[in-house]
Design a protein around this motif. Structure first.
Motif, PDB file in Angstrom:
ATOM      1  N   LEU A 154       3.026  -1.718  -0.469  1.00  0.00           N
ATOM      2  CA  LEU A 154       2.296  -1.752   0.799  1.00  0.00           C
ATOM      3  C   LEU A 154       2.160  -3.177   1.306  1.00  0.00           C
ATOM      4  CD1 LEU A 154       0.770   0.125   2.802  1.00  0.00           C
ATOM      5  CD2 LEU A 154      -1.323  -0.376   1.515  1.00  0.00           C
ATOM      6  N   ASN A 155       2.648  -3.404   2.536  1.00  0.00           N
ATOM      7  CA  ASN A 155       2.557  -4.717   3.170  1.00  0.00           C
ATOM      8  C   ASN A 155       1.238  -4.815   3.948  1.00  0.00           C
ATOM      9  OD1 ASN A 155       2.911  -6.641   5.499  1.00  0.00           O
ATOM     10  ND2 ASN A 155       4.812  -7.050   4.395  1.00  0.00           N
ATOM     11  N   PRO A 156       0.449  -5.899   3.761  1.00  0.00           N
ATOM     12  CA  PRO A 156      -0.845  -6.012   4.447  1.00  0.00           C
ATOM     13  C   PRO A 156      -0.740  -6.004   5.973  1.00  0.00           C
ATOM     14  CG  PRO A 156      -0.313  -8.036   3.240  1.00  0.00           C
ATOM     15  CD  PRO A 156       0.681  -7.012   2.834  1.00  0.00           C
ATOM     16  N   ILE A 157       0.326  -6.610   6.504  1.00  0.00           N
ATOM     17  CA  ILE A 157       0.493  -6.615   7.967  1.00  0.00           C
ATOM     18  C   ILE A 157       0.763  -5.198   8.465  1.00  0.00           C
ATOM     19  CG2 ILE A 157       1.972  -7.418   9.876  1.00  0.00           C
ATOM     20  CD1 ILE A 157       2.243 -10.080   8.386  1.00  0.00           C
ATOM     21  N   PHE A 158       1.539  -4.443   7.693  1.00  0.00           N
ATOM     22  CA  PHE A 158       1.811  -3.053   8.067  1.00  0.00           C
ATOM     23  C   PHE A 158       0.525  -2.222   8.068  1.00  0.00           C
ATOM     24  CE2 PHE A 158       2.494   1.326   6.592  1.00  0.00           C
ATOM     25  CZ  PHE A 158       3.202   1.832   7.671  1.00  0.00           C
ATOM     26  N   ILE A 159      -0.258  -2.301   6.983  1.00  0.00           N
ATOM     27  CA  ILE A 159      -1.460  -1.462   6.901  1.00  0.00           C
ATOM     28  C   ILE A 159      -2.495  -1.881   7.939  1.00  0.00           C
ATOM     29  CG2 ILE A 159      -2.602  -2.784   5.049  1.00  0.00           C
ATOM     30  CD1 ILE A 159      -2.711   1.039   5.492  1.00  0.00           C
ATOM     31  N   LYS A 202      -5.060   9.109   4.026  1.00  0.00           N
ATOM     32  CA  LYS A 202      -3.636   9.387   3.835  1.00  0.00           C
ATOM     33  C   LYS A 202      -2.832   8.422   4.697  1.00  0.00           C
ATOM     34  CE  LYS A 202      -3.675  14.152   2.297  1.00  0.00           C
ATOM     35  NZ  LYS A 202      -3.368  15.544   2.623  1.00  0.00           N
ATOM     36  N   ILE A 203      -1.970   7.667   4.027  1.00  0.00           N
ATOM     37  CA  ILE A 203      -1.210   6.602   4.674  1.00  0.00           C
ATOM     38  C   ILE A 203       0.269   6.969   4.706  1.00  0.00           C
ATOM     39  CG2 ILE A 203      -0.593   4.144   4.533  1.00  0.00           C
ATOM     40  CD1 ILE A 203      -3.607   4.664   4.991  1.00  0.00           C
ATOM     41  N   ILE A 204       0.887   6.871   5.904  1.00  0.00           N
ATOM     42  CA  ILE A 204       2.344   7.079   5.935  1.00  0.00           C
ATOM     43  C   ILE A 204       2.991   5.875   5.266  1.00  0.00           C
ATOM     44  CG2 ILE A 204       2.370   8.516   8.017  1.00  0.00           C
ATOM     45  CD1 ILE A 204       3.412   6.020   9.524  1.00  0.00           C
ATOM     46  N   LEU A 205       4.048   6.138   4.499  1.00  0.00           N
ATOM     47  CA  LEU A 205       4.604   5.074   3.676  1.00  0.00           C
ATOM     48  C   LEU A 205       6.111   4.913   3.879  1.00  0.00           C
ATOM     49  CD1 LEU A 205       3.300   3.129   1.610  1.00  0.00           C
ATOM     50  CD2 LEU A 205       4.279   4.583  -0.169  1.00  0.00           C
ATOM     51  N   LEU A 263      11.353  -1.827   4.959  1.00  0.00           N
ATOM     52  CA  LEU A 263      11.079  -1.635   6.391  1.00  0.00           C
ATOM     53  C   LEU A 263       9.725  -2.214   6.779  1.00  0.00           C
ATOM     54  CD1 LEU A 263      12.282   1.939   7.451  1.00  0.00           C
ATOM     55  CD2 LEU A 263      13.168  -0.274   8.183  1.00  0.00           C
ATOM     56  N   GLN A 264       8.738  -2.029   5.907  1.00  0.00           N
ATOM     57  CA  GLN A 264       7.409  -2.609   6.167  1.00  0.00           C
ATOM     58  C   GLN A 264       7.512  -4.132   6.289  1.00  0.00           C
ATOM     59  OE1 GLN A 264       4.094  -1.301   3.669  1.00  0.00           O
ATOM     60  NE2 GLN A 264       5.353   0.405   2.958  1.00  0.00           N
ATOM     61  N   ASN A 265       8.276  -4.749   5.373  1.00  0.00           N
ATOM     62  CA  ASN A 265       8.439  -6.208   5.391  1.00  0.00           C
ATOM     63  C   ASN A 265       9.173  -6.670   6.644  1.00  0.00           C
ATOM     64  OD1 ASN A 265       7.139  -6.378   2.931  1.00  0.00           O
ATOM     65  ND2 ASN A 265       9.023  -6.461   1.728  1.00  0.00           N
ATOM     66  N   GLU A 266      10.156  -5.884   7.060  1.00  0.00           N
ATOM     67  CA  GLU A 266      10.901  -6.181   8.292  1.00  0.00           C
ATOM     68  C   GLU A 266       9.948  -6.154   9.491  1.00  0.00           C
ATOM     69  OE1 GLU A 266      14.544  -3.945  10.128  1.00  0.00           O
ATOM     70  OE2 GLU A 266      14.899  -4.200   7.970  1.00  0.00           O
ATOM     71  N   PHE A 267       9.119  -5.113   9.524  1.00  0.00           N
ATOM     72  CA  PHE A 267       8.120  -4.988  10.589  1.00  0.00           C
ATOM     73  C   PHE A 267       7.165  -6.185  10.579  1.00  0.00           C
ATOM     74  CE2 PHE A 267       3.747  -3.645  11.653  1.00  0.00           C
ATOM     75  CZ  PHE A 267       3.917  -3.341  12.987  1.00  0.00           C
ATOM     76  N   ALA A 268       6.709  -6.579   9.382  1.00  0.00           N
ATOM     77  CA  ALA A 268       5.779  -7.707   9.245  1.00  0.00           C
ATOM     78  C   ALA A 268       6.410  -8.996   9.773  1.00  0.00           C
ATOM     79  CB  ALA A 268       5.365  -7.871   7.785  1.00  0.00           C
TER      80      ALA A 268
END
Length: 199
Positions: free
Chosen positions: A112-117, A153-156, A161-166
């Motif tokens: 889990l990336n903090p920027i994503f969450i 409930k968190i979509i994962l 991809l999360q890091n790319e988004f961040a």
């Protein structure tokens, strides 16, 4: 969740969810400098407000050793009118602790990336879920409990991809700073010219 990504409980994706307390003596016990003490007024949607940042001494901080703030922690307000506001800790306020109105969420970096969450928390539809949880107790004061946060409930999407988004969010934020600086300089020039011609 159009991509049909897996959903996981937030509790399975973090190393820590926890809030602190107010030191004995309340406001009167705050210091002019020392260890940053984060309150709900500092946590805004997507940014940290430095105004009225409080400080505590090392003795007070020791009593809050269970809520030591670390780099990349996500803050979320869990009580009061500002419930569900969230942001990522700025490194320049460390070392720091939080009070009982703010919860620390510390992500497991491999899932889990903090920027994503944090951006998920800021998303309109997810924000409505958080606000409805805050009102669900029926009490006059809005609140989200630790248990309720754990059970979110968190979509994962895949961590890649999360890091790319961040990285994309980081680049956008840098662009915003450059544009704002340019706007400020244009405003100064405009004000100077107005003064010269009409002052």
């Amino acid at each position: 969740n159009k991509k049909s990504w897996k959903k996981r409980l937030l509790n399975d994706l973090v190393d820590k969810i926890g809030s602190g307390a107010t030191p004995k003596g309340g406001k009167e016990s705050y210091q002019d400098h020392g260890i940053s003490f984060i309150r709900s007024m500092n946590v805004h949607d997507g940014y940290f407000n430095y105004k009225d940042l409080a400080y505590i001494n090392s003795t007070q901080a020791k009593q809050l050793s269970n809520v030591i703030v670390q780099s990349q922690d996500v803050f979320i307000n869990i009580t009061g009118a500002s419930v569900a506001r969230s942001c990522i800790v700025p490194d320049d306020i460390l070392p720091a602790r939080v009070n009982q109105h703010v919860s620390i969420i510390r992500c497991k970096s491999d899932v889990l990336n903090p920027i994503f969450i944090n951006n998920l928390f800021l998303n309109d539809s997810f924000k409505r879920i958080l606000l409805s949880i805050g009102l669900s107790g029926g009490a006059t004061r809005q609140a989200i409990t630790k248990k309720q946060l754990e059970m979110l409930k968190i979509i994962l999407p895949p961590i890649s991809l999360q890091n790319e988004f961040a990285n994309f969010v980081h680049q956008v934020d840098k662009s915003k700073v450059v544009i704002q600086k340019s706007l400020d300089e244009t405003q100064k020039l405009y004000d100077s010219l107005m003064q010269e011609y009409f002052g």
